[in-house]
Design a protein around this motif. Structure first.
Motif, mmCIF file in Angstrom:
data_model
loop_
_atom_site.group_PDB
_atom_site.id
_atom_site.type_symbol
_atom_site.label_atom_id
_atom_site.label_comp_id
_atom_site.label_asym_id
_atom_site.label_seq_id
_atom_site.Cartn_x
_atom_site.Cartn_y
_atom_site.Cartn_z
ATOM 1 N N TYR A 106 0.844 -1.191 0.000
ATOM 2 C CA TYR A 106 0.000 0.000 0.000
ATOM 3 C C TYR A 106 0.877 1.237 0.000
ATOM 4 N N GLU A 107 0.701 2.116 -0.979
ATOM 5 C CA GLU A 107 1.455 3.368 -1.048
ATOM 6 C C GLU A 107 0.490 4.540 -1.111
ATOM 7 N N LEU A 108 0.868 5.633 -0.486
ATOM 8 C CA LEU A 108 0.025 6.824 -0.457
ATOM 9 C C LEU A 108 0.633 7.940 -1.294
ATOM 10 N N SER A 109 -0.228 8.869 -1.673
ATOM 11 C CA SER A 109 0.187 10.030 -2.461
ATOM 12 C C SER A 109 -0.546 11.256 -1.906
ATOM 13 N N ASP A 110 0.047 12.428 -2.107
ATOM 14 C CA ASP A 110 -0.575 13.678 -1.670
ATOM 15 C C ASP A 110 -1.745 14.094 -2.560
#
Length: 99
Positions: A89-93
């Protein structure tokens, strides 16, 4: 595990699974409250996790395995997939387009 792009807070497994099961692309960081989005790369990877048990079900059905075995493998596949999802799981702004 997911890491907030704003405060670098690393989400725990339980929080990540809870956020994944809401089926929303925007999530708030539990530490700083800023909105975070699932990255496009992460969304594509997570779809593979979901389709793998279905492909297993199709293969086992075509090979005429007993229905009970097919269902058991499929359910276990979904459980393992959901448990593994938070690790990729990766997040982004900002919200990224899938294509």
């Amino acid at each position: 595990m997911a890491t907030c792009k704003n405060c670098d807070h690393k989400w725990n497994w339980k929080t990540s699974v809870k956020k994944l099961l809401t089926l929303r692309n925007v999530m708030k960081c539990p530490h700083c409250g800023e909105e975070q989005y699932m990255s496009a790369k992460s969304q594509k990877r997570l779809s593979i996790y979901l389709f793998t048990p279905l492909i297993l079900w199709l293969i086992l059905s075509v090979l005429n395995f007993p229905l009970q075995n097919v269902m058991t493998v499929t359910v276990l596949g979904f459980v393992v997939s959901i448990m593994m999802m938070p690790f990729s799981y990766e997040l982004s702004d900002e919200e990224e387009p899938l294509w």
